[in-house]
Structure formats: structure tokens, C-alpha cells
Design a protein around this motif. Structure first.
Motif, PDB file in Angstrom:
ATOM      1  N   LEU A   1      -5.620   2.112  74.745  1.00  0.00           N
ATOM      2  CA  LEU A   1      -6.659   1.159  74.361  1.00  0.00           C
ATOM      3  C   LEU A   1      -7.501   1.764  73.240  1.00  0.00           C
ATOM      4  O   LEU A   1      -7.916   2.920  73.326  1.00  0.00           O
ATOM      5  CB  LEU A   1      -7.547   0.816  75.559  1.00  0.00           C
ATOM      6  N   HIS A   2      -7.743   0.985  72.203  1.00  0.00           N
ATOM      7  CA  HIS A   2      -8.558   1.463  71.093  1.00  0.00           C
ATOM      8  C   HIS A   2     -10.009   1.615  71.544  1.00  0.00           C
ATOM      9  O   HIS A   2     -10.500   0.811  72.349  1.00  0.00           O
ATOM     10  CB  HIS A   2      -8.473   0.469  69.930  1.00  0.00           C
TER      11      HIS A   2
ATOM     12  N   THR B   1     -14.790  -4.652  75.516  1.00  0.00           N
ATOM     13  CA  THR B   1     -14.495  -5.111  76.874  1.00  0.00           C
ATOM     14  C   THR B   1     -15.524  -4.582  77.869  1.00  0.00           C
ATOM     15  O   THR B   1     -15.816  -5.233  78.876  1.00  0.00           O
ATOM     16  CB  THR B   1     -13.090  -4.661  77.300  1.00  0.00           C
TER      17      THR B   1
ATOM     18  N   LEU C   1      -5.508  -4.859  71.147  1.00  0.00           N
ATOM     19  CA  LEU C   1      -6.213  -4.024  72.120  1.00  0.00           C
ATOM     20  C   LEU C   1      -5.819  -2.559  71.980  1.00  0.00           C
ATOM     21  O   LEU C   1      -6.627  -1.669  72.241  1.00  0.00           O
ATOM     22  CB  LEU C   1      -5.917  -4.504  73.547  1.00  0.00           C
ATOM     23  N   ALA C   2      -4.579  -2.323  71.562  1.00  0.00           N
ATOM     24  CA  ALA C   2      -4.115  -0.950  71.372  1.00  0.00           C
ATOM     25  C   ALA C   2      -4.545  -0.358  70.037  1.00  0.00           C
ATOM     26  O   ALA C   2      -4.294   0.824  69.784  1.00  0.00           O
ATOM     27  CB  ALA C   2      -2.592  -0.890  71.504  1.00  0.00           C
TER      28      ALA C   2
ATOM     29  N   THR D   1      -8.836  -4.239  81.840  1.00  0.00           N
ATOM     30  CA  THR D   1      -8.337  -4.518  80.493  1.00  0.00           C
ATOM     31  C   THR D   1      -6.940  -3.949  80.298  1.00  0.00           C
ATOM     32  O   THR D   1      -6.088  -4.576  79.647  1.00  0.00           O
ATOM     33  CB  THR D   1      -9.299  -3.932  79.447  1.00  0.00           C
TER      34      THR D   1
ATOM     35  N   THR E   1     -12.225  -0.818  82.066  1.00  0.00           N
ATOM     36  CA  THR E   1     -11.047  -0.145  81.506  1.00  0.00           C
ATOM     37  C   THR E   1      -9.767  -0.452  82.279  1.00  0.00           C
ATOM     38  O   THR E   1      -8.768  -0.862  81.670  1.00  0.00           O
ATOM     39  CB  THR E   1     -11.280   1.369  81.431  1.00  0.00           C
TER      40      THR E   1
ATOM     41  N   LEU F   1      -2.030  -9.976  70.831  1.00  0.00           N
ATOM     42  CA  LEU F   1      -3.317  -9.630  71.433  1.00  0.00           C
ATOM     43  C   LEU F   1      -3.269  -8.250  72.074  1.00  0.00           C
ATOM     44  O   LEU F   1      -4.221  -7.472  71.985  1.00  0.00           O
ATOM     45  CB  LEU F   1      -3.717 -10.685  72.472  1.00  0.00           C
ATOM     46  N   ALA F   2      -2.145  -7.949  72.736  1.00  0.00           N
ATOM     47  CA  ALA F   2      -1.978  -6.614  73.323  1.00  0.00           C
ATOM     48  C   ALA F   2      -1.940  -5.543  72.235  1.00  0.00           C
ATOM     49  O   ALA F   2      -2.495  -4.445  72.412  1.00  0.00           O
ATOM     50  CB  ALA F   2      -0.700  -6.567  74.163  1.00  0.00           C
TER      51      ALA F   2
ATOM     52  N   ALA G   1     -11.972  -1.506  71.279  1.00  0.00           N
ATOM     53  CA  ALA G   1     -11.603  -2.463  72.326  1.00  0.00           C
ATOM     54  C   ALA G   1     -12.249  -2.085  73.654  1.00  0.00           C
ATOM     55  O   ALA G   1     -12.687  -2.959  74.412  1.00  0.00           O
ATOM     56  CB  ALA G   1     -10.079  -2.516  72.470  1.00  0.00           C
ATOM     57  N   VAL G   2     -12.327  -0.785  73.923  1.00  0.00           N
ATOM     58  CA  VAL G   2     -12.963  -0.329  75.162  1.00  0.00           C
ATOM     59  C   VAL G   2     -14.439  -0.713  75.181  1.00  0.00           C
ATOM     60  O   VAL G   2     -14.963  -1.213  76.181  1.00  0.00           O
ATOM     61  CB  VAL G   2     -12.796   1.197  75.321  1.00  0.00           C
TER      62      VAL G   2
ATOM     63  N   LYS H   1      -3.671  -6.037  79.342  1.00  0.00           N
ATOM     64  CA  LYS H   1      -2.861  -5.664  78.185  1.00  0.00           C
ATOM     65  C   LYS H   1      -1.374  -5.579  78.557  1.00  0.00           C
ATOM     66  O   LYS H   1      -0.505  -6.028  77.795  1.00  0.00           O
ATOM     67  CB  LYS H   1      -3.341  -4.323  77.637  1.00  0.00           C
TER      68      LYS H   1
END
Length: 354
Positions: free
Chosen positions: A293-294, A301, A341-342, A321, A318, A337-338, A297-298, A325
Motif C-alpha cells: 500500500l502506498h 484511508t 492503492l499500491a 484496505t 490498514t 483501483l488496486a 493511500a494509507v 485491495k
């Protein structure tokens, strides 16, 4: 292009509807989802106990449930004793705070006539300064009491939620074992990642909380057990949790009547250092990029789940999410979208239809 835009709009509307439903159903969903994650981490251990002891499932679950109840009772007892100890020393902290305010007021108080004062003027200025300091202490003391009441209320709510979580866990563990649950590739991947996260994060958080509380106890700071528990819990919140845990005991450290300036600086450095080493050295080295997870993004979320489910939502942000993902990666329409998030932002072009 138009089809992709329509799909994106439908996803946004669906996300808003799901978010609203999650918000209104949080009294039920929060303890249930938390119980699901804890069951994911505890179930293998329970199966091992069941095999080693040759006990029925009901007996193994009952032992685990009793252990959880005893743990909650012990936490409640420690918190109650710590609060009682602080209330016993309340007058000492009030006097310390008054002394600090008096000293600051005398340092910043203006001197009339270019610094030359008569005895009468000095007495009047001193009386006025003491009155202002007394008013300020009373005013600030109200906020301190309100803050302590908020912490006590939050801890009480936490223990109440923990009781509901234990009840959910009891029936979830009683209802099936790891052999009885149907397996699929998606479920195995989600379960393995979440289990690894829960076990590793719990161990790191427990060691961090214990070291944090030990330093506070060593220097005689009250509520050391409570702050250790809070450090353990806030360590599950990425990035901002350790900062909050480090700031919480600062008022009691600065107002401690038994500590010198050097000791205050030392305990602040030690507690902050524990959080820094845990979050920036130990945890990345052990956990690595297990969820892919980037960091942005963390953080996003984290704020999103915090708005929906509060502190528990931030703790669960975490792993929830990460599970979402993994599910998004299984479908062609949602795979971009996944990827986002990465942190692979080139997928935005694919999502937009370029």
C-alpha cells in the motif's frame, strides 16, 4: 471513454452509499469486524491447543474466552488503581501547576517606570500577578479535568466494546475451525496477510507499549499502565498513532513534583525514542511492504475509516484496505483501483480509458 466515465460515476455513488451504511451501522459492525480480524489471528492457535490437549472445540473456546475475560478484568483493575493513585496526588499536581504558572507570570510581567518600582507598586503588581495566575490555573485546570474525563470515558467505551468483541469471537470460534471453513484463493491470500499483520503488529505494539510504560513507571509518572495501554493501541494506527501516544503523558511529566528538568528531558527523549525506533526501524525491517500500500493511500484511508468508525476505524484501516485491495485485484474493471492503492499511478490512465 463514456462507458469508463459512467463506470467511475457508478463506483463513486456505490462507495458513498456503502460509506453511509457503514457509518450508521457502526455500533454493530465495529465489534463484529474487529472480532473477525482477531479470530483470523487466534484461530490457528486455538486449533493447536485443541489438537495438543485433545479437548473438544467448546472446551478450547471456553478456555480462550475465559483468558480474554481475565485479561480485560486485569486491565480494568490496573486502570482503576492508576486513576485512584492520580486522584490521591491531585493536590500535589495542582500545587505544581500553580508554581509553574506563578514563575512564568513573574518572568513575563511588565515592570513599570523602566524597571524601577516602589515597594507598594511591587506589592500591587505581585498581587495582580498572583490573581491572574490563579485565574489562569483554574481556567486551565478545567480543561485538564475535561481531558482526563474524556480519557476515562474513552477507556470505558473501549472496555465495553472489547466485551462485545469477546462475545462475537466466542461464537465465531465456536462455529467453525480452520478445517471446516471453505477455502478459496482469495480467502487464503486475505487470511494469510491479515494473520501475519495481526501477529507481527501485536508483538511489536506489545513490546513498544511495555517499554513505554516501563520508562514512565521508572520515573514515577502516574497512569503509567494506562499510557502503556494507549501506546499499545495507538501503535496500530500508522504514522500518527505513535505521535499521539508520545504527546499524551507530557502534561504529567512536566508537572511531576519529583522530577528535575534533566529528568523531564530524559523521560521525554526516552519515550519519544521508543516510538521512533519502533515505528521507523523495527517495524519496517520486520514487516516490510507486506500489504503493498502506498503511504499516501494509507493516510487517505486512515482519515476515511477514522471518519466512518472513529479510533477503531483508524486501527482497522490498514488491514481492511489491504483486504479490499486484494478483492479489487480479482476483477478487470476494478484492478486499476488496486494498482492506484499500491502506488502505481499509471493505472489512472487505464481507468480513464486512455
Amino acid at each position: 471513454g463514456e462507458l469508463r466515465i459512467q463506470t467511475i460515476c457508478q463506483m463513486v455513488v456505490a462507495a458513498v452509499a456503502i460509506g453511509a451504511a457503514l457509518y450508521w451501522l457502526r455500533p454493530v459492525l465495529v465489534p463484529f469486524v474487529l472480532a473477525l480480524f482477531l479470530v483470523c489471528g487466534v484461530a490457528p492457535l486455538l486449533d493447536l491447543i485443541q489438537k495438543r490437549l485433545g479437548a473438544p472445540r467448546l472446551v478450547a473456546v471456553a478456555i480462550a474466552f475465559l483468558g480474554g475475560v481475565l485479561l480485560l478484568a486485569g486491565l480494568w483493575l490496573f486502570i482503576w488503581l492508576s486513576v485512584q493513585s492520580m486522584l490521591h496526588d491531585a493536590d500535589t499536581y495542582r500545587e505544581r501547576f500553580q508554581a509553574v504558572v506563578d514563575r512564568v507570570s513573574s518572568m513575563v510581567a511588565p515592570k513599570p517606570n523602566g524597571g524601577e518600582t516602589t515597594p507598594a507598586a511591587a506589592a500591587a503588581a505581585g498581587e495582580e500577578g498572583r490573581q491572574q495566575a490563579s485565574d489562569f490555573a483554574e481556567y486551565t485546570g478545567g480543561y485538564v479535568k475535561a481531558g482526563l474525563a474524556s480519557i476515562a470515558s474513552a477507556l470505558t467505551d473501549f472496555l465495553g466494546s472489547a466485551t462485545m468483541v469477546l462475545i462475537f469471537m466466542f461464537f465465531l470460534l465456536l462455529g467453525g475451525s480452520t478445517e471446516a471453513v471453505p477455502r478459496s484463493g482469495v480467502w487464503i491470500e486475505i487470511e494469510s496477510k491479515i494473520r501475519g499483520y495481526i501477529v507481527t503488529k501485536t508483538v511489536i505494539s506489545a513490546v513498544t507499549g511495555a517499554a513505554f510504560g516501563f520508562v514512565l513507571w521508572l520515573y514515577g509518572i502516574p497512569l503509567a499502565v494506562v499510557f502503556a495501554l494507549l501506546a499499545f493501541l495507538f501503535n496500530f494506527i500508522p504514522n500518527i498513532g505513535p505521535i499521539i501516544a508520545s504527546l499524551l503523558p507530557l502534561p504529567l511529566i512536566l508537572l511531576s513534583p519529583d522530577l528535575s528538568i534533566g529528568s523531564m528531558v530524559m523521560v521525554i527523549l526516552l519515550t519519544t525514542g521508543i516510538q521512533f525506533v519502533s515505528g521507523n526501524v523495527v517495524e519496517p525491517k520486520i514487516m516490510g511492504e507486506s500489504f503493498e500500500l502506498h503511504p499516501v493511500a494509507v493516510l487517505l484511508t486512515l482519515m476515511l475509516w477514522g471518519m466512518i468508525w472513529g479510533i477503531i476505524g483508524m486501527i482497522l484501516a490498514t488491514p481492511v484496505t489491504a483486504a479490499i485491495k486484494i478483492l479489487l485485484e480479482r476483477f478487470d474493471r476494478t484492478r486499476p483501483l488496486a494498482e492506484i492503492l499500491a502506488g502505481r499511478f499509471d493505472a489512472i490512465r487505464s481507468l480513464a480509458g486512455d
